[in-house]
Design an enzyme around this catalytic site. Structure first.
Site, short mmCIF file in Angstrom:
data_model
loop_
_atom_site.label_atom_id
_atom_site.label_comp_id
_atom_site.label_asym_id
_atom_site.label_seq_id
_atom_site.Cartn_x
_atom_site.Cartn_y
_atom_site.Cartn_z
N LYS A 13 0.89 -1.08 -0.05
CA LYS A 13 -0.06 0.05 0.09
C LYS A 13 0.93 1.10 0.03
O LYS A 13 0.75 2.27 -0.95
CB LYS A 13 -0.88 -0.01 1.22
N ARG A 127 12.00 -5.47 5.39
CA ARG A 127 11.47 -4.13 5.32
C ARG A 127 12.47 -3.10 5.92
O ARG A 127 12.45 -3.22 7.13
CB ARG A 127 9.96 -3.77 5.39
N ARG A 160 10.78 -1.14 11.15
CA ARG A 160 9.66 -0.81 11.99
C ARG A 160 9.62 -1.85 13.34
O ARG A 160 9.80 -3.04 13.13
CB ARG A 160 8.18 -0.81 11.17
N ARG A 171 -0.99 -8.71 13.05
CA ARG A 171 -1.63 -7.86 12.20
C ARG A 171 -2.28 -8.55 11.12
O ARG A 171 -3.18 -7.95 10.66
CB ARG A 171 -0.25 -6.87 11.79
P1 AP5 Z 1 4.81 -1.52 1.97
O1 AP5 Z 1 4.54 -0.89 0.88
O2 AP5 Z 1 5.68 -0.91 3.11
O3 AP5 Z 1 3.55 -2.45 2.65
P2 AP5 Z 1 2.26 -2.01 3.27
O4 AP5 Z 1 0.95 -2.55 2.61
O5 AP5 Z 1 2.23 -0.36 3.40
O6 AP5 Z 1 2.38 -2.60 4.66
P3 AP5 Z 1 2.18 -2.10 6.10
O7 AP5 Z 1 2.82 -3.06 7.11
O8 AP5 Z 1 2.41 -0.51 6.18
O9 AP5 Z 1 0.55 -2.14 6.25
P4 AP5 Z 1 -0.09 -2.13 7.49
O10 AP5 Z 1 -1.46 -2.05 7.10
O11 AP5 Z 1 0.33 -3.39 8.59
O12 AP5 Z 1 0.78 -0.82 8.36
P5 AP5 Z 1 0.15 0.64 8.88
O13 AP5 Z 1 1.48 1.23 9.06
O14 AP5 Z 1 -0.57 1.04 7.87
O15 AP5 Z 1 5.72 -2.70 1.37
C1 AP5 Z 1 6.10 -3.92 2.46
C2 AP5 Z 1 7.47 -4.37 2.08
O16 AP5 Z 1 7.22 -4.91 0.62
C3 AP5 Z 1 8.55 -3.20 1.58
O17 AP5 Z 1 9.72 -3.77 2.33
C4 AP5 Z 1 8.45 -2.96 0.47
O18 AP5 Z 1 9.77 -2.58 -0.22
C5 AP5 Z 1 8.26 -4.52 -0.43
N1 AP5 Z 1 7.58 -4.56 -1.46
C6 AP5 Z 1 6.39 -3.72 -1.92
N2 AP5 Z 1 5.98 -4.02 -3.23
C7 AP5 Z 1 6.74 -5.12 -3.37
C8 AP5 Z 1 6.67 -5.79 -4.73
N3 AP5 Z 1 6.11 -5.66 -5.77
N4 AP5 Z 1 7.71 -7.05 -4.78
C9 AP5 Z 1 8.41 -7.27 -3.57
N5 AP5 Z 1 8.62 -6.29 -2.61
C10 AP5 Z 1 7.50 -5.35 -2.53
O19 AP5 Z 1 -0.45 0.34 10.39
C11 AP5 Z 1 0.32 0.04 11.49
C12 AP5 Z 1 -0.30 0.17 12.57
O20 AP5 Z 1 -1.10 1.46 13.03
C13 AP5 Z 1 -1.49 -0.69 12.67
O21 AP5 Z 1 -1.29 -2.21 13.15
C14 AP5 Z 1 -2.67 -0.18 13.62
O22 AP5 Z 1 -2.06 -0.50 15.03
C15 AP5 Z 1 -2.54 1.36 13.45
N6 AP5 Z 1 -3.32 1.61 12.29
C16 AP5 Z 1 -3.15 2.20 11.03
N7 AP5 Z 1 -4.14 2.70 10.29
C17 AP5 Z 1 -5.29 2.40 11.21
C18 AP5 Z 1 -6.79 2.56 11.03
N8 AP5 Z 1 -7.19 3.02 10.06
N9 AP5 Z 1 -7.31 2.21 12.12
C19 AP5 Z 1 -6.79 1.65 13.28
N10 AP5 Z 1 -5.59 1.44 13.64
C20 AP5 Z 1 -4.63 1.93 12.51
MG MG Z 2 2.39 0.80 4.98
#
Ligand code: AP5
Ligand code: MG
Ligand code: ZN
Length: 219
Positions: A13, A127, A160, A171
């Site tokens: 994402k 990551r 992270r 998660r």
């Molecule tokens: P990356 O692009 O970082 O993936 P992502 O989908 O953004 O994954 P996240 O871990 O950020 O999602 P998340 O939903 O768990 O975390 P968030 O910060 O939103 O890519 C991942 C890896 O893959 C990287 O190393 C990248 O280089 C690699 N990659 C990408 N594309 C690739 C490809 N095509 N091929 C190979 N490798 C690739 O949330 C964190 C926490 O915040 C949650 O757990 C929760 O506690 C809180 N939170 C956030 N939003 C909310 C909400 N709306 N409500 C309540 N709590 C929330």
């Molecule tokens: Mg993310």
């Protein structure tokens, strides 16, 4: 254009939202990044969010929805936005559906980035994120040009705190229980487009832009 990026932890994402937002001149709002920025600054919001993020559970809706609505009122949103990581459950989706029409807006498309579980785990384990601009890298599949440094801003890369094996497991569980129902929620409204999230970063960007039915603005 108001777009939601939906996908499991590690689906890409953040990676895709960064690129697509730049190409389509949209703002990029990532709730996880907003929480991490608040934590870095030591604000009460950041400290409250930390309790949930470190367990891999969702920050309570009340806090999250208020934070997003405030962010969506900022001037840089006027051309549209990619919401990355929000909404993340039905309550948040309903709150967004109720709030946007008041400002004459609506969600145009929801992009579900689909990636298999083993691939998600592999991605999160390798990551690294830029401390300054939050751009994600992967030590094998998507490395920065200079080890430990962000290509875009030269910032330092870090891993992270919630990318540990235990927290990742939780998660993923939270995603399947609370966020995955949004796939059906947005399918019913005719807004969902599914994109295969496995392949090169570039090929996935192309699929997303095609799915959004929009040509990227030339730089
Ligand atoms: P990356 O692009 O970082 O993936 P992502 O989908 O953004 O994954 P996240 O871990 O950020 O999602 P998340 O939903 O768990 O975390 P968030 O910060 O939103 O890519 C991942 C890896 O893959 C990287 O190393 C990248 O280089 C690699 N990659 C990408 N594309 C690739 C490809 N095509 N091929 C190979 N490798 C690739 O949330 C964190 C926490 O915040 C949650 O757990 C929760 O506690 C809180 N939170 C956030 N939003 C909310 C909400 N709306 N409500 C309540 N709590 C929330
Ligand atoms: Mg993310
Ligand atoms: Zn950077």
């Amino acid at each position: 254009m108001y777009v939601v990026f939906l996908g499991a932890p590690g689906a890409g994402k953040g990676t895709q939202a960064g690129v697509v937002a730049e190409k389509l001149k949209l703002a990029h709002v990532a709730t996880g990044d907003l929480f991490r920025a608040a934590l870095k600054q030591g604000t009460p919001l950041g400290l409250e969010a930390k309790k949930f993020m470190e367990k891999g559970t969702l920050v309570p809706d009340e806090i999250t929805i208020k934070m997003v609505m405030e962010r969506l009122a900022a001037p840089d949103i006027k051309n549209g936005v990619i919401l990355d990581g929000f909404p993340r459950n039905t309550e948040q989706a309903k709150a967004l559906d109720a709030a946007l029409p008041k400002t004459g807006k609506k969600i145009d498309k929801v992009v579900y980035i689909k990636v298999s579980e083993p691939e998600l785990i592999k991605r999160l384990a390798g990551r690294w994120i830029c401390r300054d601009c939050q751009t994600p890298y992967h030590e094998i599949d998507n490395p920065s040009k200079v080890k430990g440094k962000c290509d875009k801003c030269g910032g330092q890369l870090y891993q992270r705190a919630d990318d540990t094996v235990e927290t990742v497991k939780n998660r993923l569980k939270v995603f399947f229980a609370e966020t995955a129902p949004l796939i059906e929620y947005y399918t019913k409204t005719g807004k969902l487009v599914e994109v295969n999230g496995e392949g090169t970063v570039d090929s996935i960007t192309k699929s997303i832009i095609k799915a959004l039915g929009d040509k990227p603005t030339q730089k």
